[in-house]
Design a protein around this motif. Structure first.
Motif, PDB file in Angstrom:
ATOM      1  N   ASP A   1      64.600  82.513 -52.426  1.00 21.63           N
ATOM      2  CA  ASP A   1      63.416  81.685 -52.175  1.00 21.63           C
ATOM      3  C   ASP A   1      62.415  82.590 -51.472  1.00 21.63           C
ATOM      4  O   ASP A   1      62.762  83.227 -50.481  1.00 21.63           O
ATOM      5  CB  ASP A   1      63.757  80.504 -51.264  1.00 21.63           C
TER       6      ASP A   1
ATOM      7  N   ASP B   1      71.486  75.346 -49.857  1.00 15.82           N
ATOM      8  CA  ASP B   1      71.577  75.522 -51.311  1.00 15.82           C
ATOM      9  C   ASP B   1      71.776  76.987 -51.709  1.00 15.82           C
ATOM     10  O   ASP B   1      71.935  77.301 -52.885  1.00 15.82           O
ATOM     11  CB  ASP B   1      70.352  74.918 -52.038  1.00 15.82           C
ATOM     12  N   HIS B   2      71.825  77.885 -50.711  1.00 12.74           N
ATOM     13  CA  HIS B   2      72.062  79.313 -50.993  1.00 12.74           C
ATOM     14  C   HIS B   2      73.292  79.876 -50.287  1.00 12.74           C
ATOM     15  O   HIS B   2      73.804  80.925 -50.678  1.00 12.74           O
ATOM     16  CB  HIS B   2      70.823  80.134 -50.608  1.00 12.74           C
TER      17      HIS B   2
ATOM     18  N   HIS C   1      66.073  78.558 -59.931  1.00 10.38           N
ATOM     19  CA  HIS C   1      65.644  77.710 -58.822  1.00 10.38           C
ATOM     20  C   HIS C   1      64.375  76.924 -59.145  1.00 10.38           C
ATOM     21  O   HIS C   1      63.329  77.126 -58.526  1.00 10.38           O
ATOM     22  CB  HIS C   1      65.411  78.597 -57.586  1.00 10.38           C
TER      23      HIS C   1
ATOM     24  N   HIS D   1      69.434  83.812 -47.971  1.00 15.88           N
ATOM     25  CA  HIS D   1      69.006  83.167 -46.717  1.00 15.88           C
ATOM     26  C   HIS D   1      69.916  81.995 -46.402  1.00 15.88           C
ATOM     27  O   HIS D   1      70.764  81.604 -47.208  1.00 15.88           O
ATOM     28  CB  HIS D   1      67.537  82.749 -46.776  1.00 15.88           C
TER      29      HIS D   1
HETATM   30 ZN    ZN Z   1      66.526  77.137 -52.216  1.00 15.24          ZN
END
Ligand code: ZN
Ligand code: ZN
Length: 461
Positions: A184, A64-65, A424, A60
């Motif tokens: 996530d 952070d991804h 994560h 996504h």
């Molecule tokens: Zn994340």
């Protein structure tokens, strides 16, 4: 199968997982740590720089991804970049925004290595991005291998219910190995987006996000969102402004949905809602893709229902806070050089105003420090306000786009893997998840790959 954790830190941020299946290699996510500056925010691409990477797939469009995709593509110019169709619409804007932020930080915080990539680079890379519908099996090895007749592993993007376009990734190799990476994920409905559709997923290896593992769940989403609604109604009745710091993608639209419902039910008056430019862009995309997203209120269109007022960089200082304004502004962590950061400093000086926190903030971000600040005592907010006292009202609401921890343990049972790898989450969060998986499913192996650690599993055995 070999899995490598390229995140240099044992915390959330810089998500990147290397997976090798039968001589084929893929990178799952390319994050950039949102609260660390400079190249230290990058995943450890050096550890795999000699590998021939076939593809990069992202779950996504949160920083952070996906924030280091252009850097990964400098290392692996031949790799294709795969994502969900909805992420495909979002990603270029996210990356261009990162360039803008890094360019500002380069000057104002004196970080000579910024920007880590340029607008030109993003523009050149864009044609290599490929978007796919959910639940479709895609072959992902390089074209040159396909020409040699090599059978490709496959990949499927499965709706993760976290933000627009979010997905888990299911990898299957020709020899029968499989890995499911949750990314996530949200395993309960949010106000707007419906929960992940992971019900039919089964895999040998489960790479599981653990964000909320350190967080007992006391209230459900609806109760907490109702409480936020009450706080907004109270501020409106008292004719006072509220600031709700949010991430541009996901949380902005969840809060706007609540505001639309409050207005629709005559709980608050129809009025302008101030939002950031990036939040506005993604809100428009939520509207444009509404008919094929898995959501509640399929007919709700923010652009038609609400008077959304985009904050321009220099317009903020002219807005008077003595009126009952509602600000739903990025960035969620109140990073320096953002409208939220600057507005928060004004809010903190007025006891009549309220800052309503509705999501995660890294403890070393300005928002994290403000949340932890002791009332009435000066604290370090940022370089621009090194010693400030927060006099305004502060409230926190436990709203999340992540699965509750008990839901994660239930998911393990459904996926029924031989091995769970923890991802994560803080060490405490991962420990809770590990202990609870072991208690409930004693036959499942649970591993916690450390930063820079590579683990080889024989899941066909
Ligand atoms: Zn994340
Ligand atoms: Zn996310």
């Amino acid at each position: 199968m070999t899995i490598g954790n390229l995140n240099p830190n044992n915390e959330i941020g810089s998500s990147a997982w290397f997976v090798e299946m039968e001589n084929n290699r893929i990178l799952l996510d390319c994050g950039l740590h949102p609260a660390i500056l400079g190249s230290a925010a990058l995943p450890c691409f050096d550890l795999i720089s000699t590998e021939k990477l076939d593809a990069i797939a992202i779950t996504h469009c949160h920083q952070d991804h996906c924030g280091s995709i252009p850097v990964a593509m400098q290392y692996f110019p031949a790799a294709s970049v795969l994502m969900s169709e909805l992420s495909y619409y979002l990603l270029p804007r996210i990356l261009h925004n990162s360039v803008n932020v890094m360019k500002k930080q380069a000057v104002e915080q004196n970080i000579p290595e910024y920007p880590l990539y340029t607008h030109e680079e993003v523009t050149i890379l864009e044609p290599r991005f490929q978007g796919f519908r959910y639940d479709r099996e895609i072959e992902w090895i390089s074209f040159s291998k396909t020409c040699l007749g090599i059978e490709s592993p496959t990949l499927e993007f499965i709706d993760a219910g976290h933000t627009l376009g979010s997905c888990g990734i299911l990898l299957r190799s020709p020899n029968g190995e499989s890995l499911f990476y949750t990314g996530d994920c949200c395993l309960h409905d949010q106000t707007l987006l419906r929960k992940a559709r992971f019900d039919n997923v089964q895999a040998d290896v489960l790479l599981l996000e653990c964000t909320r593992g350190d967080h007992p769940n006391i209230v459900d989403h609806k109760t907490e969102m109702d409480r936020l609604g009450e706080a907004i109604i109270r501020a409106q009745k008292a004719k006072r402004s509220v600031l709700i710091p949010v991430f541009a993608l996901g949380r902005t639209q969840e809060i706007l949905t609540e505001l639309a419902l409050l207005m629709g039910n005559d709980k608050i008056l129809p009025q302008k809602i101030y939002i950031g430019g990036l939040g506005r862009h993604f809100t428009d995309l939520y509207d444009q893709t509404a008919s094929y997203t898995n959501r509640n209120y399929p007919k709700l269109r923010f652009g038609e229902l609400m008077d959304l007022q985009t904050i321009e960089p220099n317009s903020l200082s002219k807005i008077r806070l003595s009126k009952p304004h509602i600000f739903v502004l990025t960035a969620g962590m109140m990073s320096e050089n953002t409208p939220t950061h600057d507005l928060a400093i004004r809010f903190m000086q007025d006891p009549e105003l309220s800052i309503l926190f509705v999501g995660y903030a890294s403890p070393d971000s300005p928002a994290g420090r403000l949340k932890a600040a002791i009332p009435g005592e000066p604290f370090f907010f940022s370089e621009f306000a090194p010693e400030i006292v927060c006099r305004c009202n502060r409230e926190e609401f436990d709203l999340t786009g992540h699965a509750y921890r008990d839901e994660l343990i239930d998911l393990v049972g459904k996926v029924s893997p031989k091995t769970v790898l923890l991802a994560h989450g803080s060490p405490e969060a991962k420990n809770w998840v590990k202990e609870n998986i072991q208690r409930r499913y004693p036959d499942i192996q649970v591993l916690d790959p450390q930063p820079k650690e590579f683990i080889t599993l024989d899941s066909t055995a």
